[in-house]
Scaffold this active site. Structure first.
Site, PDB file in Angstrom:
ATOM      1  N   GLU B  51       0.926  -1.065  -0.015  1.00 20.53           N
ATOM      2  CA  GLU B  51       0.200  -0.246  -0.004  1.00 20.53           C
ATOM      3  C   GLU B  51       1.118   0.911   0.143  1.00 20.53           C
ATOM      4  O   GLU B  51       1.640   1.204   0.861  1.00 20.53           O
ATOM      5  CB  GLU B  51      -1.025   0.068   1.563  1.00 20.53           C
ATOM      6  CG  GLU B  51      -2.131  -0.365   0.994  1.00 20.53           C
ATOM      7  CD  GLU B  51      -2.894  -0.431   2.101  1.00 20.53           C
ATOM      8  OE1 GLU B  51      -3.941  -1.318   2.740  1.00 20.53           O
ATOM      9  OE2 GLU B  51      -2.934   0.426   3.314  1.00 20.53           O
ATOM     10  N   ASP B  62      -5.253   9.734   9.829  1.00 22.03           N
ATOM     11  CA  ASP B  62      -3.827   9.040  10.442  1.00 22.03           C
ATOM     12  C   ASP B  62      -3.704  10.074  11.652  1.00 22.03           C
ATOM     13  O   ASP B  62      -3.995  11.155  11.735  1.00 22.03           O
ATOM     14  CB  ASP B  62      -3.276   9.500   9.112  1.00 22.03           C
ATOM     15  CG  ASP B  62      -3.222   8.288   7.514  1.00 22.03           C
ATOM     16  OD1 ASP B  62      -3.273   7.690   7.688  1.00 22.03           O
ATOM     17  OD2 ASP B  62      -3.467   9.206   6.845  1.00 22.03           O
TER      18      ASP B  62
END
Lengths: 405, 267
Positions: B51, B62
C-alpha cells in the site's frame, strides 16, 4: 448533474446532504454511523415541539434574542448613499452569532445522551461559545485550536479555560483552523460513543451544513421582519462575511426567495486576490473535497490544500460551506472579496461614527456594504450582518498601529 | 473485471496455506529514492501487497506517525504524478507484487477520476483505497476505477452494522479492509476477540478477502490476526523505523521488522 436554476433552496440539501453537486458525506467509515445517528437525532429534534420551545427559550433568555436591528444613521450620512442597517449579532451572549448554533447543538447532544463535547476553533469565538454551553450544561469540553491561533488569540484561550474547557494546541499542517478541524475529527473517531462534535460552521459532512444553517437562520428571520417593521420594506441588498459561512447562510436564507433583494457574500481578500495571499475559495478556488464535503477549496495544482491568509482568524479557512458553493453556481448570491486594508478601514469607520467596534470578520462585510451603499440612492437600504464584536481583535488592531496594549 | 494482481496474489497464498502480508508506506517519505528502495526490500522480506500512501495535506484519518510522514513527503511536493512515476519505476523490476494507492479523495478528484485511473493503470497500479470516499458517494468512482481495471478497496469499521458491512464488502474488490479500532492509524491495540468476530461475519458475507489493519505493530499481534483474517496490514510501525533512523539504517530496521512479522505469520 443538477441544474441549480431548477432547484428551490428550501428543498436542500437532498436526503444525502447534497446541495446540487456539493456537500455530501466524505469521511472515513468509522464516522458514518455516528453521522447517521446524529442526522436521525437532529431530524427528530427539528420536528419535536418541546425541543423547539426549549431552543426558543434558551435563545431568548440565555443568548438575548432577538438581537436588535440598528439603523446606522451617522455612518449612512457619511457614506452619502443608501441607508445602512446593522443586524446586531455582536450583542448576543459571548459576542457573536456562534452561540446560536452551539446552544442548539448542545441541546441535541443532551438528547443523544452524550457527556463530552469537542469543537474546533480558529479565532476562538466558536470555542468560547462551545465552552460556554458546555459549562452551562455541565458537560466535559475539549477545544482543538492551531498553535498559531493560540498565540494570536490568547484572550479567547484564557476565556475558554476559565469556562472549564481544555484547550488542546494542534501543531500539525499549517497549525490553524483546518488542522484543528482535522484533529477534532481524529478525536471524534476515537471517542464516538461518548462524544458529540459541535462543528462551528456550515461545513463538514452531512448533516452539519444543514443543521448549523437551521440554527443560524434565526438571524435572517428576525432581520427580515425587523426591516419591514423599522424600514417599511425589505432591504435592497443584504451583505454578510463568509469564512465557513455560517452567519451568512443564517442571514441569507430568509431572503433567497425575494427576487428584489440582492445578496452579497464577502470573502477575505487578504493582501489582494492577485497576490495569492487570501482566503477566498469561492472567488479564486476550485471544487474539491475536504472535511467531509465537496465544495470550493483553496488548493494547489496537485490537489493539496494551501495555506490561506487573512487578518481575520475567523475567515482564515481554505474551504466554505457547500450551500454557498451551490448559491454561487446558481447565481443567486454574488461573492466578492475585501482586502485586509479595506476591512481595517471599515473597522475604524464604524467604531468612530457609530461607537460600534465590529469583529474583523464583520468588518469585511462592513467594508463592502459601505462601498455598495455609496452607489445607491437614499431611499434604498442595505442590511449588514454584524456577526460579532471586535473586542477580541483589539490586540491585532493595536499591533498594526505599532501599539502594544 | 478480470482477476487483477491482487486477486491472483490472494489465490496463490490461499493455495499455499499462507496469509497475506500488506504493508503501508508513505510515498516520498522522506524522499522518493528511499520509497523505491524500501518497496523492493519489503518485497524481499516477504511482503505480498504494497500500500503506497499518496501524501495529502489534511490526513484526517491518520495518527501522528503517518501525518508526519505525509508532511515530510509534502515538504518536497510529492504529487500524484510523482507517486505514479515511482510505481512505474518499481514495475521495471517487479511485475508481480500488487500495489494499492492509499490516500484521500481530493488529489484524485483534482486530477479527475478518468485521467487518474488511466494513468494509474498505465503505471502499473492495481487498486485504490480512498479513505474518505464513502460507499454512498462512490458509485461513479467505482464505475470509473473498476472500468479502468483498478480494484476498489473500502474500509469496514467497528461501527459499521451487519447490513452495511455486507454492502461495503460487495462494493470492494481485491480485498476489503477491516479497521480494527475506533480511532486513527497507529493508535491503540484492538480487542482481538471482537475483531475476530467481525472478520468472521465479513468472511461469511462475501468472498472478498478480508484484511485487518490499524494498531498492528509487532510480530505477535500480526500472527494472532493472521489466525483468522486473510491478510494483515502494518503501516505506522514501519514508518516509525524510517522516522527514527534516517537513511540505510532506517530501511534496514523497517525491513527487519517486516521479516519478523512475516516469520511470525507463517509459523
Amino acid at each position: 448533474m443538477n441544474n441549480p436554476e431548477n432547484i428551490e433552496a428550501d428543498d436542500l440539501p437532498d436526503s444525502r446532504g447534497h446541495f446540487g453537486n456539493y456537500g455530501g458525506r466524505f469521511v472515513s467509515e468509522t464516522l458514518m454511523l455516528p453521522l447517521q445517528e446524529l442526522e436521525t437525532a437532529y431530524l427528530q429534534c427539528r420536528n419535536d415541539e418541546s425541543f423547539r420551545q426549549q431552543l426558543q427559550q434558551d435563545l431568548r433568555d440565555y443568548v438575548g434574542r432577538p438581537s436588535s436591528l440598528y439603523y446606522a444613521e451617522r455612518l449612512s450620512e457619511q457614506v452619502g448613499g443608501a441607508r445602512i442597517f446593522l443586524k446586531r449579532e455582536d450583542l448576543n451572549h459571548t459576542g457573536a452569532h456562534k452561540i446560536n448554533n452551539t446552544v442548539g447543538q448542545a441541546l441535541v447532544a443532551l438528547r443523544m445522551g452524550k457527556t463530552r463535547i469537542i469543537a474546533e476553533t480558529g479565532a476562538g469565538q466558536h470555542g468560547v461559545a462551545t465552552a460556554t454551553v458546555a459549562a452551562r450544561l455541565g458537560l466535559e469540553c475539549v477545544v482543538y485550536m492551531g498553535v498559531d491561533d493560540i498565540k494570536r488569540q490568547a484572550l479567547n484561550v484564557y476565556r475558554m479555560r476559565l469556562l472549564g474547557a481544555e484547550v488542546v494546541g494542534v501543531d500539525s499542517g499549517s497549525c490553524t483552523l483546518k488542522d484543528a478541524m482535522n484533529e477534532a475529527m481524529r478525536d471524534w473517531v476515537a471517542n464516538v460513543d461518548t462524544t458529540f462534535y459541535i462543528i462551528g460552521t456550515v461545513a463538514g459532512p452531512h448533516p452539519y451544513p444543514m443543521m448549523v444553517r437551521d440554527f443560524q437562520t434565526v438571524i435572517g428571520e428576525e432581520a427580515r421582519e425587523q426591516m419591514q417593521r423599522q424600514h417599511g420594506q425589505l432591504p435592497d441588498a443584504v451583505v454578510a462575511c463568509v469564512g465557513g459561512g455560517s452567519n451568512a447562510i443564517g442571514m441569507f436564507h430568509s431572503f433567497l426567495g425575494d427576487d428584489g433583494v440582492r445578496i452579497y457574500g464577502v470573502e477575505a481578500g487578504g493582501d489582494g486576490i492577485e497576490t495569492g495571499r487570501h482566503a477566498a475559495p469561492l472567488g479564486a478556488g476550485e471544487p474539491g473535497v475536504l472535511h467531509g464535503n465537496r465544495t470550493y477549496l483553496m488548493q494547489d495544482e496537485d490537489g493539496q490544500i494551501i495555506e490561506t491568509h487573512s487578518i481575520s482568524a475567523g475567515l482564515d479557512y481554505p474551504g466554505v460551506g457547500p450551500e454557498h458553493a451551490w448559491l454561487k453556481d446558481s447565481g443567486r448570491v454574488d461573492y466578492v472579496a475585501v482586502t485586509d486594508d479595506q476591512a481595517m478601514a471599515a473597522f475604524h469607520q464604524l467604531t468612530l461614527t457609530e461607537g460600534i467596534m465590529p469583529a474583523l470578520e464583520s468588518s469585511h462585510a462592513m467594508a463592502y456594504a459601505v462601498e455598495l451603499a455609496a452607489g445607491m440612492k437614499p431611499d434604498q437600504a442595505v442590511l449588514v450582518c454584524l456577526s460579532g464584536r471586535g473586542d477580541k481583535d483589539v490586540h491585532t488592531v493595536a499591533a498594526l498601529q505599532g501599539i502594544e496594549v | 473485471m478480470p482477476a487483477t494482481r491482487i486477486g491472483a496474489r490472494f489465490t496463490k497464498n490461499q493455495a499455499a496455506g499462507k496469509k497475506t502480508l500488506i504493508t503501508f508506506i508513505t510515498c516520498g517519505d522522506p524522499d522518493l529514492e528511499t520509497s523505491l528502495m524500501l518497496m523492493r526490500k519489503l518485497v524481499d522480506a516477504g511482503v505480498d501487497i504494497i500500500e503506497l500512501g499518496v501524501p495529502f495535506s489534511d490526513p484526517m484519518a491518520d495518527g501522528p506517525v503517518i501525518q508526519k510522514a505525509s508532511e515530510r513527503a509534502l515538504a518536497h511536493h510529492v504529487s500524484v504524478g510523482d507517486v505514479l512515476a515511482l510505481v512505474r519505476q518499481f514495475r521495471q523490476q517487479d511485475s508481480d507484487t500488487p500495489v494499492v494507492l492509499m490516500g484521500y479523495l481530493n488529489p484524485i478528484e483534482h486530477k479527475g477520476y478518468e485521467g487518474f485511473a488511466d494513468e494509474a493503470v498505465a503505471a502499473g497500479v492495481d487498486g485504490v483505497l480512498t479513505v474518505d470516499m464513502s460507499l454512498e458517494e462512490s458509485a461513479n468512482y467505482r464505475e470509473v476505477m473498476n472500468g479502468a481495471g483498478l480494484d476498489t478497496v473500502f474500509l469496514v469499521a467497528p461501527t459499521s452494522g451487519a447490513d452495511r458491512s455486507q454492502k461495503i464488502a460487495t462494493a470492494s474488490s481485491g480485498f476489503v479492509y477491516y479497521v480494527a479500532v475506533k480511532g486513527v492509524t497507529g493508535g491503540a491495540r484492538a480487542d482481538f476477540v471482537e475483531v475476530a468476530e467481525k472478520v468472521g461475519t465479513l468472511q461469511k458475507q462475501s468472498t472478498t478477502p478480508v484484511a485487518v489493519g490499524f494498531g498492528i505493530s509487532n510480530p505477535q499481534d500480526a500472527a494472532q490476526i493472521a489466525e483468522f483474517a486473510d491478510a494483515v496490514v502494518v503501516g505506522s510501525a514501519i514508518i516509525k523505523q524510517i522516522e527514527e533512523q534516517p537513511g540505510a539504517a532506517g530501511i534496514e530496521a523497517a525491513t527487519e521488522l517486516v521479516r519478523q512479522i512475516r516469520q511470525a505469520m507463517d509459523e
